[in-house]
Motif scaffolding. Structure first.
Motif, PDB file in Angstrom:
ATOM      1  N   ILE A 167       5.401  35.873 -39.928  1.00 26.27           N
ATOM      2  CA  ILE A 167       6.414  35.199 -39.030  1.00 26.27           C
ATOM      3  C   ILE A 167       8.008  35.045 -39.521  1.00 26.27           C
ATOM      4  O   ILE A 167       8.954  35.336 -38.999  1.00 26.27           O
ATOM      5  CB  ILE A 167       5.839  34.022 -38.633  1.00 26.27           C
ATOM      6  CG1 ILE A 167       4.610  34.254 -37.769  1.00 26.27           C
ATOM      7  CG2 ILE A 167       6.894  33.095 -38.006  1.00 26.27           C
ATOM      8  CD1 ILE A 167       3.971  32.905 -37.315  1.00 26.27           C
ATOM      9  N   GLU A 168       7.782  34.574 -40.988  1.00 28.15           N
ATOM     10  CA  GLU A 168       9.313  34.365 -41.495  1.00 28.15           C
ATOM     11  C   GLU A 168       9.923  35.889 -41.717  1.00 28.15           C
ATOM     12  O   GLU A 168      11.358  35.643 -41.296  1.00 28.15           O
ATOM     13  CB  GLU A 168       8.893  33.770 -42.806  1.00 28.15           C
ATOM     14  CG  GLU A 168       8.605  32.366 -42.897  1.00 28.15           C
ATOM     15  CD  GLU A 168       8.249  31.853 -44.267  1.00 28.15           C
ATOM     16  OE1 GLU A 168       8.168  32.613 -45.105  1.00 28.15           O
ATOM     17  OE2 GLU A 168       8.316  30.612 -44.430  1.00 28.15           O
ATOM     18  N   ARG A 169       9.391  36.709 -41.969  1.00 24.05           N
ATOM     19  CA  ARG A 169       9.964  37.997 -41.854  1.00 24.05           C
ATOM     20  C   ARG A 169      10.449  38.733 -40.566  1.00 24.05           C
ATOM     21  O   ARG A 169      11.447  38.930 -40.495  1.00 24.05           O
ATOM     22  CB  ARG A 169       9.083  39.113 -42.712  1.00 24.05           C
ATOM     23  CG  ARG A 169       9.755  40.526 -42.884  1.00 24.05           C
ATOM     24  CD  ARG A 169       8.891  41.422 -43.483  1.00 24.05           C
ATOM     25  NE  ARG A 169       7.616  41.630 -42.946  1.00 24.05           N
ATOM     26  CZ  ARG A 169       6.369  42.315 -43.045  1.00 24.05           C
ATOM     27  NH1 ARG A 169       6.396  42.799 -44.475  1.00 24.05           N
ATOM     28  NH2 ARG A 169       5.587  42.615 -42.425  1.00 24.05           N
ATOM     29  N   ALA A 170       9.648  38.271 -39.703  1.00 21.65           N
ATOM     30  CA  ALA A 170      10.120  38.778 -38.328  1.00 21.65           C
ATOM     31  C   ALA A 170      11.236  38.095 -37.859  1.00 21.65           C
ATOM     32  O   ALA A 170      12.157  38.574 -37.206  1.00 21.65           O
ATOM     33  CB  ALA A 170       9.080  38.578 -37.331  1.00 21.65           C
ATOM     34  N   LEU A 171      11.288  36.845 -37.899  1.00 22.52           N
ATOM     35  CA  LEU A 171      12.620  35.967 -37.560  1.00 22.52           C
ATOM     36  C   LEU A 171      13.837  36.163 -38.574  1.00 22.52           C
ATOM     37  O   LEU A 171      14.858  36.357 -37.831  1.00 22.52           O
ATOM     38  CB  LEU A 171      12.134  34.388 -38.038  1.00 22.52           C
ATOM     39  CG  LEU A 171      11.178  33.783 -37.007  1.00 22.52           C
ATOM     40  CD1 LEU A 171      10.764  32.271 -37.670  1.00 22.52           C
ATOM     41  CD2 LEU A 171      11.650  33.663 -35.496  1.00 22.52           C
TER      42      LEU A 171
END
Length: 378
Positions: A122-126
């Motif tokens: 999720i952090e990478r996608a954001l």
């Protein structure tokens, strides 16, 4: 490391039909210490309603759902132009389906048996989404800056041509008129002078005055040549003749016809291009012994090519500081829908202007139209 409670929560829209899997997601996020708010929906209608609120930062969707798939949800999100990271979380997505999903623009995918990596995904996608948005904003600002620069360039060109017209008119009306009046008076005095020395001096003054009149006419013609009113072919031939006379370099002008039906703003661009090309030859290619100018309006395109047989240009000539002549011609060409090509080799340099010609006049005022009322010098 900052306290997660001090940061804004990541608002997640979770599309999932299993309450157990939803609980596992919340547990994984808590273990990953992600400050978050998560909203669960399990039908397409609920998903569409929540997405329309614009309250969410990321979509986390199962792949297999009752009556539809995560890709259907992604397609709906794209149709709404909702720029949110979209992550597939599934227990039964094959490698081929995952690759297809990534090709469609899905941010990432994760298998449910690899739940400990959820926070990282999720952090990478954001982060990727934020980078993409920042780039889009930068590209938009750059495009706006280029548009404003183009508008400024056009304004400056109009202003320059207006200033040229004003100066040429003043030379014609004031300086030219005054010199002509003085010439008449001196000619009268020379005819009536009885003393030979006085007559000789007056005749010498008349010669210098004639030189000044010729110089003022030449300057006026360079600023805003009335010969353009006779057409582009005549104007280019006049330029070529003047260059040949000053430089002793042979210039051969070829044209598709004696009169070219060219819009007046395009005429001015072509004239300035030929003028700048000949100026560059005299400045930077003194070894030139011959120049070829080709002027054509065949196939609905005005083409002006000025070629010399000099030693050519250096590879970085166009990138040198203060090398604005050809760059300015590029801008001029773009403003009339054309383009400029420059090719150079040890055998010489060619500057080619190409401008598609309209099938019929659209009535749009050109630069010359804006100046005509104030620039009649004949």
């Amino acid at each position: 490391m900052s306290d997660p409670s001090e940061t804004s929560p990541v608002r997640i829209l979770h599309l999932e039909d299993s309450r157990v899997d939803h609980t596992l997601v919340k547990f994984a996020l808590q273990r990953g210490q992600m400050h978050h708010e998560i909203t669960l929906v399990d039908t397409m209608s609920d998903f569409q309603r929540e997405l329309a609120t614009g309250r969410h930062d990321l979509v986390l969707a199962d792949y297999h759902l009752p009556g539809f798939t995560g890709l259907d949800a992604w397609a709906h999100q794209k149709s709404m132009a909702a720029d949110l990271p979209f992550v597939i979380l599934s227990g039964a997505i094959g490698e081929e389906a995952a690759v297809d999903a990534m090709h469609l623009g899905i941010s990432d995918y994760l298998l449910k048996d690899n739940m400990p990596r959820l926070t990282h995904v999720i952090e990478r996608a954001l982060e990727v989404s934020q980078t993409r948005r920042a780039k889009a904003r930068a590209d938009a600002r750059l495009a706006e800056s280029r548009q404003r620069l183009a508008e400024l360039t056009e304004h400056l060109q109009v202003s320059i041509e207006q200033e040229r017209a004003d100066i040429a008119r003043e030379i014609h009306d004031d300086i030219g008129g005054s010199l002509a009046a003085v010439k008449l008076d001196l000619a009268l005095l020379a005819r009536r002078a009885e003393d030979a020395e006085t007559r000789r001096r007056l005749e010498g003054s008349l010669e210098m005055l004639q030189h000044a009149l010729g110089a003022s006419q030449r300057i006026m013609m360079n600023l805003r040549p009335p010969i353009l009113d006779q057409g582009l072919v005549a104007a280019v031939q006049w330029l070529a003749a003047g260059f040949e006379r000053r430089s002793n370099v042979r210039v051969h002008v070829r044209r598709s016809s004696d009169q070219l039906d060219v819009p007046r703003d395009v005429q001015l661009v072509a004239y300035r291009t030929a003028q700048e090309a000949l100026t560059n030859i005299s400045k930077h290619a003194p070894e030139t012994t011959g120049v070829e100018i080709d002027l054509s309006d065949r196939e609905g395109v005005l083409t002006l090519e000025v070629s010399d047989n000099g030693q050519g240009m250096e590879d970085d000539a166009l990138m040198k500081a203060k090398s604005f002549g050809l760059l300015g011609l590029n801008e001029r060409a773009a403003k009339v829908g054309g383009w400029l090509d420059v090719s150079s080799s040890p055998r010489g340099t060619s500057i080619i202007l190409s401008v598609p010609l309209p099938s019929d006049e659209d009535g749009t005022p050109s630069i010359i139209d804006l100046l005509d009322d104030q620039s009649n010098f004949v």
